[in-house]
Design a protein around this motif. Structure first.
Motif, PDB file in Angstrom:
ATOM      1  N   THR A  42       0.842  -1.191   0.000  1.00  0.00           N
ATOM      2  CA  THR A  42       0.000   0.000   0.000  1.00  0.00           C
ATOM      3  C   THR A  42       0.881   1.247   0.000  1.00  0.00           C
ATOM      4  O   THR A  42       1.867   1.300   0.719  1.00  0.00           O
ATOM      5  CB  THR A  42      -0.900  -0.001   1.255  1.00  0.00           C
ATOM      6  OG1 THR A  42      -1.646  -1.223   1.263  1.00  0.00           O
ATOM      7  CG2 THR A  42      -1.841   1.174   1.265  1.00  0.00           C
ATOM      8  N   PRO A  43       0.559   2.241  -0.786  1.00  0.00           N
ATOM      9  CA  PRO A  43       1.372   3.463  -0.787  1.00  0.00           C
ATOM     10  C   PRO A  43       1.409   4.104   0.607  1.00  0.00           C
ATOM     11  O   PRO A  43       0.413   4.070   1.339  1.00  0.00           O
ATOM     12  CB  PRO A  43       0.655   4.394  -1.765  1.00  0.00           C
ATOM     13  CG  PRO A  43      -0.233   3.515  -2.562  1.00  0.00           C
ATOM     14  CD  PRO A  43      -0.546   2.315  -1.731  1.00  0.00           C
ATOM     15  N   PRO A  44       2.534   4.674   1.011  1.00  0.00           N
ATOM     16  CA  PRO A  44       2.666   5.250   2.353  1.00  0.00           C
ATOM     17  C   PRO A  44       1.612   6.314   2.670  1.00  0.00           C
ATOM     18  O   PRO A  44       1.185   6.438   3.809  1.00  0.00           O
ATOM     19  CB  PRO A  44       4.061   5.858   2.356  1.00  0.00           C
ATOM     20  CG  PRO A  44       4.790   5.198   1.255  1.00  0.00           C
ATOM     21  CD  PRO A  44       3.760   4.789   0.251  1.00  0.00           C
ATOM     22  N   GLU A  45       1.158   7.069   1.655  1.00  0.00           N
ATOM     23  CA  GLU A  45       0.191   8.140   1.930  1.00  0.00           C
ATOM     24  C   GLU A  45      -1.197   7.602   2.287  1.00  0.00           C
ATOM     25  O   GLU A  45      -2.039   8.332   2.793  1.00  0.00           O
ATOM     26  CB  GLU A  45       0.098   9.110   0.753  1.00  0.00           C
ATOM     27  CG  GLU A  45      -0.335   8.474  -0.556  1.00  0.00           C
ATOM     28  CD  GLU A  45       0.825   7.938  -1.377  1.00  0.00           C
ATOM     29  OE1 GLU A  45       0.583   7.547  -2.527  1.00  0.00           O
ATOM     30  OE2 GLU A  45       1.967   7.918  -0.878  1.00  0.00           O
ATOM     31  N   SER A  46      -1.470   6.318   2.031  1.00  0.00           N
ATOM     32  CA  SER A  46      -2.772   5.765   2.383  1.00  0.00           C
ATOM     33  C   SER A  46      -2.761   5.056   3.735  1.00  0.00           C
ATOM     34  O   SER A  46      -3.790   4.562   4.182  1.00  0.00           O
ATOM     35  CB  SER A  46      -3.243   4.790   1.306  1.00  0.00           C
ATOM     36  OG  SER A  46      -2.406   3.663   1.282  1.00  0.00           O
TER      37      SER A  46
END
Length: 59
Positions: A42-46
């Motif tokens: 999962t992308p870090p911003e999510s």
């Protein structure tokens, strides 16, 4: 890490689980090899880091 345990007779009567982790291993008995791994795609911003939800057994 090398972790050696020698059990001379193991008798488990009951187990009460009061909490769990997002990455956990629960083992009763013998194992020759244990290999744990994880993947996080999962992308870090999510990622949302907040309060932990308590484990409430049903029944």
């Amino acid at each position: 890490m090398v972790f050696n345990v020698t059990n001379c007779g193991l008798n488990v009567g009951s187990i009460d689980v009061i909490g769990i982790s997002s990455a956990a291993l629960f083992l009763i008995g013998d194992a020759d090899t244990i290999q744990l791994s994880s993947a996080f795609d999962t992308p870090p911003e999510s990622l949302i880091i907040g309060a932990l939800v308590p484990f409430v057994p049903q029944g």
